[in-house]
Design an enzyme around this catalytic site. Structure first.
Site, mmCIF file in Angstrom:
data_model
loop_
_atom_site.group_PDB
_atom_site.id
_atom_site.type_symbol
_atom_site.label_atom_id
_atom_site.label_comp_id
_atom_site.label_asym_id
_atom_site.label_seq_id
_atom_site.Cartn_x
_atom_site.Cartn_y
_atom_site.Cartn_z
ATOM 1 N N GLU A 85 0.694 -1.105 -0.145
ATOM 2 C CA GLU A 85 0.174 0.047 -0.031
ATOM 3 C C GLU A 85 0.558 1.266 0.315
ATOM 4 O O GLU A 85 0.217 2.442 -0.295
ATOM 5 C CB GLU A 85 -0.938 -0.019 1.273
ATOM 6 C CG GLU A 85 -2.198 -0.982 1.443
ATOM 7 C CD GLU A 85 -3.170 -0.823 0.136
ATOM 8 O OE1 GLU A 85 -3.228 0.166 -0.458
ATOM 9 O OE2 GLU A 85 -3.812 -1.900 -0.123
ATOM 10 N N GLU A 116 7.461 -22.142 7.710
ATOM 11 C CA GLU A 116 7.899 -21.162 8.618
ATOM 12 C C GLU A 116 8.979 -21.996 9.509
ATOM 13 O O GLU A 116 9.570 -21.318 10.675
ATOM 14 C CB GLU A 116 6.701 -21.014 9.481
ATOM 15 C CG GLU A 116 6.059 -21.963 10.610
ATOM 16 C CD GLU A 116 4.905 -21.621 11.304
ATOM 17 O OE1 GLU A 116 4.949 -22.021 12.583
ATOM 18 O OE2 GLU A 116 4.010 -21.177 10.973
#
Length: 305
Positions: A85, A116
């Site tokens: 953004e 992960e």
């Protein structure tokens, strides 16, 4: 390998939601809403640490450095969301704020098994983007123990860069490893262990503060207007016009004329209107004052006076 989750606040059982499956829909949502109200207070409690991180990011930007987010699962996706953004909102280069996720691009849309847990890959992903001491790394994981993020933090520390850890469990391995610990403690989730809920909301709030605060401090905001917004669609074209009108108290036609004269650079158009300058002069003043409208305006006023 057995992992002991019992000590993690985010893995505890929430007494307020023990019988949530027996409640009416409205009662169920009320419980969730009551728990969500605690998130903003948890973030408020760590504002000094967030301010420290913002100042470090601003210093890195001033030296050409970057903000790098690193996480897994929901945490990684939140980092990517925040990074994505920044260019349209603040006109930043796409390389200035970067989000990394365990498992790579595929993991943005769907879980990648065991990604992960790969501690070495966290370091390798930083190596692959040329991470250096001029950058800032923010590791993100609700648990505060994700191996992928720990590997990235260790590597970033070794380069001499500033590191921060955003987690929701106090005294976590990540918090102890990073130089800045960002730990909004939101308590047990409504659904036990579902840290995409309160923990995810807390992380989103903190990430919003990190980039928005850094962009304000970097001259990307004038008053409360996003003066470096990129006009990449019709809505944002209109937003640019509105911003120039609001910042300089001019008409829509005057705002359009100024934007047209400077190639659609909102900040330049504002300074043109406020200081009665042509596009070239406004651009030159902004360059001298590193894009800060107030400083450029003060210099223009002093010169004309």
């Amino acid at each position: 390998m057995k992992i002991d989750l019992s000590a993690l606040t985010t893995e505890g059982r929430n007494a307020a939601s023990t019988d949530i499956d027996r409640l009416s829909t409205l009662e169920m949502l009320t419980v969730i809403n009551q728990e969500d109200k605690k998130v903003a207070l948890a973030v408020e409690a760590i504002l000094p640490a967030i301010a420290c991180a913002v100042d470090a990011i601003v210093a890195a930007f001033a030296q050409g450095g970057r903000l790098i987010y690193c996480g897994a699962g929901t945490s990684g996706r939140l980092g990517i969301l925040d990074a994505s953004e920044c260019p349209p909102t603040f006109g930043t280069p796409r390389s200035q704020v970067v989000g990394l996720i365990a498992g790579g691009h595929q993991a943005i849309l769907q879980a990648v098994e065991n990604a992960e847990d790969n501690q070495q890959q966290g370091a390798q992903d930083l190596i692959d983007i040329g991470f250096s001491r001029h950058d800032v790394l923010v590791g993100i994981a609700a648990s505060g123990r994700t191996p992928y993020v720990l590997g990235a933090l260790e590597y970033a520390n070794a380069t001499g860069a500033v590191t921060a850890a955003l987690s929701c469990n106090p005294h976590s391995p990540m918090a102890q490893l990073a130089q800045i610990a960002l730990t909004p403690v939101v308590g047990p989730e409504v659904i036990t262990g579902s840290s995409r809920m309160k923990a995810g909301t807390a992380q989103k709030l903190v990430l919003n503060m990190l980039t928005t605060g850094a962009m304000i401090r970097s001259g990307k905001v004038y008053g409360n207007l996003m003066v470096d917004v990129e006009a990449t669609n019709q809505k944002l074209v209109q937003r640019q016009i509105d911003i120039v009108m609001q910042a300089s108290d001019c008409s829509a036609d005057e705002a359009r004329a100024a934007l047209d004269a400077c190639g659609g650079h909102c900040k330049t158009a504002i300074l043109m209107r406020l200081a009665d300058l042509n596009a070239a002069a406004a651009q030159a003043l902004l360059a001298v004052h590193k894009g800060f409208i107030r400083q450029a305006l003060q210099a223009a006023t002093h010169f004309s006076g």
